[in-house]
Design a protein around this motif. Structure first.
Motif, PDB file in Angstrom:
ATOM      1  N   VAL A  65     106.320  54.267  44.955  1.00 25.10           N
ATOM      2  CA  VAL A  65     105.930  52.854  44.875  1.00 25.10           C
ATOM      3  C   VAL A  65     104.428  52.749  44.640  1.00 25.10           C
ATOM      4  O   VAL A  65     103.628  53.331  45.389  1.00 25.10           O
ATOM      5  N   PRO A  66     103.985  52.013  43.616  1.00 25.58           N
ATOM      6  CA  PRO A  66     102.545  51.864  43.380  1.00 25.58           C
ATOM      7  C   PRO A  66     101.892  51.035  44.482  1.00 25.58           C
ATOM      8  O   PRO A  66     102.474  50.079  44.994  1.00 25.58           O
ATOM      9  N   LEU A  67     100.677  51.409  44.849  1.00 25.43           N
ATOM     10  CA  LEU A  67      99.959  50.712  45.916  1.00 25.43           C
ATOM     11  C   LEU A  67      98.811  49.862  45.380  1.00 25.43           C
ATOM     12  O   LEU A  67      98.126  49.198  46.159  1.00 25.43           O
ATOM     13  N   GLY A  68      98.618  49.876  44.073  1.00 28.22           N
ATOM     14  CA  GLY A  68      97.518  49.132  43.478  1.00 28.22           C
ATOM     15  C   GLY A  68      97.904  47.728  43.066  1.00 28.22           C
ATOM     16  O   GLY A  68      98.862  47.135  43.567  1.00 28.22           O
ATOM     17  N   GLU A  69      97.184  47.206  42.103  1.00 31.13           N
ATOM     18  CA  GLU A  69      97.341  45.815  41.689  1.00 31.13           C
ATOM     19  C   GLU A  69      98.687  45.535  41.024  1.00 31.13           C
ATOM     20  O   GLU A  69      99.088  44.386  40.907  1.00 31.13           O
ATOM     21  N   SER A  70      99.393  46.575  40.577  1.00 32.17           N
ATOM     22  CA  SER A  70     100.709  46.354  39.975  1.00 32.17           C
ATOM     23  C   SER A  70     101.800  46.147  41.022  1.00 32.17           C
ATOM     24  O   SER A  70     102.919  45.752  40.676  1.00 32.17           O
ATOM     25  N   ASN A  71     101.489  46.411  42.289  1.00 33.12           N
ATOM     26  CA  ASN A  71     102.481  46.219  43.338  1.00 33.12           C
ATOM     27  C   ASN A  71     102.851  44.743  43.431  1.00 33.12           C
ATOM     28  O   ASN A  71     101.972  43.872  43.508  1.00 33.12           O
ATOM     29  N   LEU A  72     104.160  44.445  43.445  1.00 39.13           N
ATOM     30  CA  LEU A  72     104.606  43.049  43.430  1.00 39.13           C
ATOM     31  C   LEU A  72     104.157  42.279  44.652  1.00 39.13           C
ATOM     32  O   LEU A  72     103.887  41.070  44.581  1.00 39.13           O
ATOM     33  N   ALA A  73     104.078  42.933  45.805  1.00 39.37           N
ATOM     34  CA  ALA A  73     103.645  42.238  47.013  1.00 39.37           C
ATOM     35  C   ALA A  73     102.179  41.811  46.905  1.00 39.37           C
ATOM     36  O   ALA A  73     101.818  40.685  47.306  1.00 39.37           O
ATOM     37  N   ILE A  74     101.333  42.676  46.379  1.00 42.39           N
ATOM     38  CA  ILE A  74      99.927  42.300  46.175  1.00 42.39           C
ATOM     39  C   ILE A  74      99.831  41.155  45.184  1.00 42.39           C
ATOM     40  O   ILE A  74      99.072  40.186  45.385  1.00 42.39           O
ATOM     41  N   ARG A  75     100.591  41.230  44.107  1.00 42.18           N
ATOM     42  CA  ARG A  75     100.572  40.136  43.125  1.00 42.18           C
ATOM     43  C   ARG A  75     101.044  38.828  43.755  1.00 42.18           C
ATOM     44  O   ARG A  75     100.513  37.763  43.465  1.00 42.18           O
ATOM     45  N   ALA A  76     102.052  38.910  44.644  1.00 42.67           N
ATOM     46  CA  ALA A  76     102.548  37.705  45.314  1.00 42.67           C
ATOM     47  C   ALA A  76     101.479  37.117  46.228  1.00 42.67           C
ATOM     48  O   ALA A  76     101.262  35.891  46.253  1.00 42.67           O
ATOM     49  N   ALA A  77     100.792  37.971  46.987  1.00 39.14           N
ATOM     50  CA  ALA A  77      99.737  37.487  47.878  1.00 39.14           C
ATOM     51  C   ALA A  77      98.609  36.843  47.087  1.00 39.14           C
ATOM     52  O   ALA A  77      98.088  35.780  47.466  1.00 39.14           O
ATOM     53  N   ARG A  78      98.223  37.463  45.985  1.00 40.43           N
ATOM     54  CA  ARG A  78      97.173  36.875  45.150  1.00 40.43           C
ATOM     55  C   ARG A  78      97.608  35.525  44.582  1.00 40.43           C
ATOM     56  O   ARG A  78      96.800  34.599  44.468  1.00 40.43           O
ATOM     57  N   ALA A  79      98.888  35.410  44.225  1.00 39.48           N
ATOM     58  CA  ALA A  79      99.381  34.148  43.667  1.00 39.48           C
ATOM     59  C   ALA A  79      99.287  33.019  44.693  1.00 39.48           C
ATOM     60  O   ALA A  79      98.894  31.893  44.356  1.00 39.48           O
ATOM     61  N   VAL A  80      99.638  33.301  45.940  1.00 38.92           N
ATOM     62  CA  VAL A  80      99.539  32.280  46.984  1.00 38.92           C
ATOM     63  C   VAL A  80      98.076  31.930  47.240  1.00 38.92           C
ATOM     64  O   VAL A  80      97.721  30.748  47.378  1.00 38.92           O
TER      65      VAL A  80
END
Length: 311
Positions: A65-80
């Protein structure tokens, strides 16, 4: 010094049917799919931080699982954060139980749980419709991870129509060793179709709506559902990972009403008559040294499971 911790969970999904249309000019396919949320959950914990980061643990190997900016959870947090004007970041911890690249929407569940958790963490006040809009931008399966239950998905699968359902169904999931890339499975399907069609006939395949499967869900009729389940991606998944054929045959031989590759695979999902049958099937797989999990569905979508302040 104190910090607030918010926990949320979101379910895996099974596609009880999946019709795939032709490749579109934007690189996606039109889909017609019946989603069923099941009781295998991803658990997410978020707290405020200076930047965005994610850590992983759980019952499965998370090394891919990628841990960088491509991670969907990080993208979701940034979107909120962008939607509500939050100035800081979020530290995200994910407890993973859904097979990775297994056709069950584990990454989408991570994103959905993160959306609701960050909405609570920052008191963003985003409505369910606003969260669904963010979810659709993140990925085709993320909106269903938010809503859960049973739904018909069209478009890329992200245009949802909630469906009535009756009762609880019992399933046995058999994760495979290894992963299947969703784009690769779709490409294999396209390649097969193109080899069977003339040049002028390409790009005309329309996704098929399984009225029978949706009717079976409405009635809670497991035998009807067993007869009507279908997945256009199953054949290419089996070609890419031939050993799944033996898994499907074994499960049905040991008593499952029907087996199907979930989504793009390689997880195999077996529909059972009742709880007793599902428990027995898990034991039978265990006797064959094959890992299996009993789940039920439908279940609710992403939701907050706890929030507290730590000192």
């Amino acid at each position: 010094m104190t910090d607030r911790v918010v926990r949320a969970k979101a379910p895996a999904k099974i596609n009880v049917f999946l019709g795939v249309g032709s490749l579109r000019s934007d690189g996606y396919h039109d889909l017609s799919t019946g989603f069923l949320a099941v009781s295998l959950f991803e658990h997410v914990e978020v707290r405020a931080a200076d930047d965005f980061s994610v850590t992983l643990d759980g019952s499965i190997d998370t090394s891919s699982v990628p841990l960088g900016e491509s991670n969907l959870a990080i993208r979701a947090a940034r979107a909120v954060a962008e939607a509500c004007g939050a100035t800081g970041g979020a530290r995200i911890r994910i407890e993973k139980h859904v097979p990775i690249a297994g056709g069950m929407g584990g990454g989408s569940a991570d994103a959905a749980a993160t959306l609701v958790a960050c909405n609570e963490l920052w008191n963003a006040g985003l409505s369910r419709d606003e969260l669904l809009a963010l979810a659709a931008d993140l990925g085709a399966d993320v909106p269903f991870s938010l809503t859960g239950g049973v739904a018909m998905g069209t478009g890329r699968g992200d245009q949802l129509s909630p469906a009535l359902h009756r009762g609880k169904m019992h399933w046995v999931l058999v994760p495979a060793d290894g992963e299947l890339s969703t784009p690769v499975v779709f490409h294999e399907l396209d390649k097969h179709r193109w080899s069977q069609q003339g040049e002028l006939e390409r790009n005309v395949t329309q996704p098929i709506v399984s009225v029978g499967a949706m009717q079976a869900l409405r009635l809670g009729d497991v035998r009807m559902l067993a007869e009507t389940m279908h997945n256009d991606l199953q054949a290419p998944a089996l070609k890419l990972m031939p050993r799944l054929v033996g898994t499907l045959e074994l499960g049905e031989r040991m008593g499952a009403l029907a087996g199907i590759v979930s989504g793009s695979g390689p997880t195999c999902a077996f529909l059972c008559e009742d709880e007793e049958s599902a428990v027995q099937l898990v034991q039978d797989f265990c006797d064959q040294s094959i890992r299996a999990v009993h789940v039920t569905g439908p279940v609710a979508g992403a939701k907050i499971t706890g929030a507290k302040v730590r000192s």
